[in-house]
Motif scaffolding. Structure first.
Motif, PDB file in Angstrom:
ATOM      1  N   LEU A 192      31.715  29.551  57.612  1.00  9.14           N
ATOM      2  CA  LEU A 192      32.958  29.169  56.956  1.00  9.14           C
ATOM      3  C   LEU A 192      33.740  28.120  57.732  1.00  9.14           C
ATOM      4  O   LEU A 192      34.845  27.756  57.335  1.00  9.14           O
ATOM      5  CB  LEU A 192      33.837  30.410  56.756  1.00  9.14           C
ATOM      6  CG  LEU A 192      33.215  31.543  55.933  1.00  9.14           C
ATOM      7  CD1 LEU A 192      34.168  32.725  55.867  1.00  9.14           C
ATOM      8  CD2 LEU A 192      32.871  31.056  54.532  1.00  9.14           C
ATOM      9  N   GLN A 207      35.113  22.047  45.604  1.00  7.45           N
ATOM     10  CA  GLN A 207      35.135  22.754  46.881  1.00  7.45           C
ATOM     11  C   GLN A 207      35.991  24.013  46.762  1.00  7.45           C
ATOM     12  O   GLN A 207      36.933  24.060  45.970  1.00  7.45           O
ATOM     13  CB  GLN A 207      35.725  21.860  47.983  1.00  7.45           C
ATOM     14  CG  GLN A 207      35.045  20.519  48.173  1.00  7.45           C
ATOM     15  CD  GLN A 207      33.752  20.623  48.956  1.00  7.45           C
ATOM     16  OE1 GLN A 207      33.442  21.664  49.540  1.00  7.45           O
ATOM     17  NE2 GLN A 207      32.985  19.537  48.986  1.00  7.45           N
ATOM     18  N   VAL A 208      35.664  25.022  47.544  1.00 12.55           N
ATOM     19  CA  VAL A 208      36.501  26.215  47.675  1.00 12.55           C
ATOM     20  C   VAL A 208      37.080  26.197  49.081  1.00 12.55           C
ATOM     21  O   VAL A 208      36.348  26.304  50.065  1.00 12.55           O
ATOM     22  CB  VAL A 208      35.699  27.512  47.450  1.00 12.55           C
ATOM     23  CG1 VAL A 208      36.591  28.732  47.703  1.00 12.55           C
ATOM     24  CG2 VAL A 208      35.142  27.554  46.035  1.00 12.55           C
ATOM     25  N   VAL A 210      39.806  28.030  51.531  1.00 10.34           N
ATOM     26  CA  VAL A 210      40.512  29.307  51.602  1.00 10.34           C
ATOM     27  C   VAL A 210      41.399  29.369  52.839  1.00 10.34           C
ATOM     28  O   VAL A 210      40.963  29.029  53.941  1.00 10.34           O
ATOM     29  CB  VAL A 210      39.505  30.482  51.628  1.00 10.34           C
ATOM     30  CG1 VAL A 210      40.243  31.808  51.738  1.00 10.34           C
ATOM     31  CG2 VAL A 210      38.639  30.458  50.383  1.00 10.34           C
ATOM     32  N   VAL A 225      39.886  38.641  50.798  1.00  9.44           N
ATOM     33  CA  VAL A 225      39.583  37.293  50.323  1.00  9.44           C
ATOM     34  C   VAL A 225      38.325  36.726  50.965  1.00  9.44           C
ATOM     35  O   VAL A 225      37.458  36.159  50.284  1.00  9.44           O
ATOM     36  CB  VAL A 225      40.782  36.354  50.581  1.00  9.44           C
ATOM     37  CG1 VAL A 225      40.443  34.933  50.164  1.00  9.44           C
ATOM     38  CG2 VAL A 225      42.006  36.851  49.836  1.00  9.44           C
ATOM     39  N   VAL A 226      38.209  36.867  52.278  1.00  7.79           N
ATOM     40  CA  VAL A 226      37.061  36.280  52.961  1.00  7.79           C
ATOM     41  C   VAL A 226      35.760  36.928  52.494  1.00  7.79           C
ATOM     42  O   VAL A 226      34.742  36.250  52.313  1.00  7.79           O
ATOM     43  CB  VAL A 226      37.221  36.395  54.487  1.00  7.79           C
ATOM     44  CG1 VAL A 226      35.958  35.920  55.201  1.00  7.79           C
ATOM     45  CG2 VAL A 226      38.416  35.574  54.955  1.00  7.79           C
ATOM     46  N   VAL A 229      34.817  35.390  49.257  1.00  8.12           N
ATOM     47  CA  VAL A 229      34.270  34.045  49.446  1.00  8.12           C
ATOM     48  C   VAL A 229      32.825  34.116  49.929  1.00  8.12           C
ATOM     49  O   VAL A 229      31.975  33.322  49.510  1.00  8.12           O
ATOM     50  CB  VAL A 229      35.137  33.251  50.440  1.00  8.12           C
ATOM     51  CG1 VAL A 229      34.462  31.937  50.815  1.00  8.12           C
ATOM     52  CG2 VAL A 229      36.507  32.977  49.837  1.00  8.12           C
ATOM     53  N   ARG A 230      32.534  35.071  50.789  1.00  6.07           N
ATOM     54  CA  ARG A 230      31.160  35.182  51.304  1.00  6.07           C
ATOM     55  C   ARG A 230      30.148  35.449  50.193  1.00  6.07           C
ATOM     56  O   ARG A 230      28.975  35.103  50.319  1.00  6.07           O
ATOM     57  CB  ARG A 230      31.082  36.293  52.352  1.00  6.07           C
ATOM     58  CG  ARG A 230      31.729  35.943  53.682  1.00  6.07           C
ATOM     59  CD  ARG A 230      31.308  36.938  54.759  1.00  6.07           C
ATOM     60  NE  ARG A 230      31.947  36.639  56.025  1.00  6.07           N
ATOM     61  CZ  ARG A 230      32.949  37.338  56.548  1.00  6.07           C
ATOM     62  NH1 ARG A 230      33.432  38.376  55.894  1.00  6.07           N
ATOM     63  NH2 ARG A 230      33.472  37.009  57.707  1.00  6.07           N
ATOM     64  N   THR A 231      30.596  36.084  49.096  1.00 10.11           N
ATOM     65  CA  THR A 231      29.665  36.333  47.988  1.00 10.11           C
ATOM     66  C   THR A 231      29.248  35.038  47.304  1.00 10.11           C
ATOM     67  O   THR A 231      28.272  35.020  46.553  1.00 10.11           O
ATOM     68  CB  THR A 231      30.300  37.274  46.941  1.00 10.11           C
ATOM     69  OG1 THR A 231      31.410  36.618  46.306  1.00 10.11           O
ATOM     70  CG2 THR A 231      30.771  38.568  47.580  1.00 10.11           C
ATOM     71  N   LEU A 232      29.985  33.945  47.547  1.00 12.88           N
ATOM     72  CA  LEU A 232      29.669  32.658  46.922  1.00 12.88           C
ATOM     73  C   LEU A 232      28.718  31.817  47.754  1.00 12.88           C
ATOM     74  O   LEU A 232      28.192  30.811  47.268  1.00 12.88           O
ATOM     75  CB  LEU A 232      30.966  31.861  46.696  1.00 12.88           C
ATOM     76  CG  LEU A 232      32.070  32.553  45.895  1.00 12.88           C
ATOM     77  CD1 LEU A 232      33.301  31.659  45.825  1.00 12.88           C
ATOM     78  CD2 LEU A 232      31.584  32.904  44.498  1.00 12.88           C
ATOM     79  N   ILE A 233      28.498  32.205  49.011  1.00 12.97           N
ATOM     80  CA  ILE A 233      27.638  31.415  49.893  1.00 12.97           C
ATOM     81  C   ILE A 233      26.176  31.679  49.547  1.00 12.97           C
ATOM     82  O   ILE A 233      25.743  32.837  49.501  1.00 12.97           O
ATOM     83  CB  ILE A 233      27.893  31.768  51.370  1.00 12.97           C
ATOM     84  CG1 ILE A 233      29.357  31.480  51.728  1.00 12.97           C
ATOM     85  CG2 ILE A 233      26.964  30.982  52.282  1.00 12.97           C
ATOM     86  CD1 ILE A 233      29.727  31.891  53.135  1.00 12.97           C
TER      87      ILE A 233
END
Length: 235
Positions: A192, A207-208, A210, A225-226, A229-233
């Motif tokens: 990240l 882009q995302v 955060v 939140v983090v 976001v990790r589920t999108l990587i």
């Protein structure tokens, strides 16, 4: 329809609430609203919030939001809209699911009663004070109601939708000797922190970006939140 079941007679006061993650004044046995939206401005807004009663979170209730103009002595209803429930994807069986940098998942030992948040689309025609009435019902139970006063700002403090994003030169993993200097999650995730915001914008691609403080969450409904976001990587 939910709102047709409720009479607004008997409500004579509005509770002032102006900040994100701010609770309306606690009253035993009454519905409380926990606002998670950082600011509300003139125009179209995404109003996100959680609901509490007797210190317990109300999940997956049927909820509607009424908007009132408070400029005259008597509040005037100007709009009403449903609030949709959004389940947090990283909460399973009452526990937060933490996603490690290598993609593995594990459940935190401590449980949580927060499984999601409510979101309503609201439009403010002018800056200044507005009244919100939140109506909620779980299952076949009776309708609960809470009222609060919020302030719609004329201009946003954060960059508005459509405005040019600041081309920040933020610290990335290669700038620090210890990733914990810029990442409070446990463990810190180097994936990240590889690109500066200015460089990401220059790529001309979606882009995302955060801004999050995993270890310093101050709200009961502060989402992981983090982890989301990790589920999108890509794995």
């Amino acid at each position: 329809m939910l709102v047709s079941l409720v009479s607004i007679a008997g409500f004579s006061e509005w509770t002032v609430s102006s900040a994100a993650a701010e609770l309306t004044a606690p009253t035993p046995g009454q519905l409380q609203v926990l606002i998670t939206t950082s600011e509300l401005v003139v125009g179209h807004d995404r109003f996100a919030f959680g609901l509490l009663k007797d210190d317990k979170v109300l999940n997956a209730a049927s909820v509607a939001v009424r908007l009132y103009d408070l400029r005259s002595q008597e509040a005037r209803l100007t709009a009403e809209t449903p609030a949709h429930y959004h389940k947090l994807e990283v909460v399973e069986q009452g526990k937060h699911i933490h996603i490690h940098p290598d993609g593995t998942r594990h459940a935190h030992g401590g449980g949580t009663d927060v499984h999601g948040i409510y979101v309503a689309a609201i439009t403010f025609q002018r800056p200044g004070p507005w009244g919100l009435e939140i109506l909620a019902r779980q299952g076949d139970g009776r309708v609960e109601a809470a009222r609060l006063t919020i302030t719609a700002d004329e201009m946003p403090r954060a960059p508005a939708v459509g405005a040019a994003a600041p081309r920040s030169r933020n610290l990335i993993a290669s700038d620090v000797t210890d990733l914990r200097q810029i990442d409070s999650s446990e463990p810190p995730d180097p994936r990240l922190h590889q690109t500066r915001i200015g460089e990401a914008i220059a790529q001309g691609k979606p882009q995302v970006i955060v801004f999050a403080t995993p270890r310093y969450c101050t709200s009961r409904v502060c989402g992981p939140v983090v982890d989301v976001v990790r589920t999108l990587i890509p794995t």
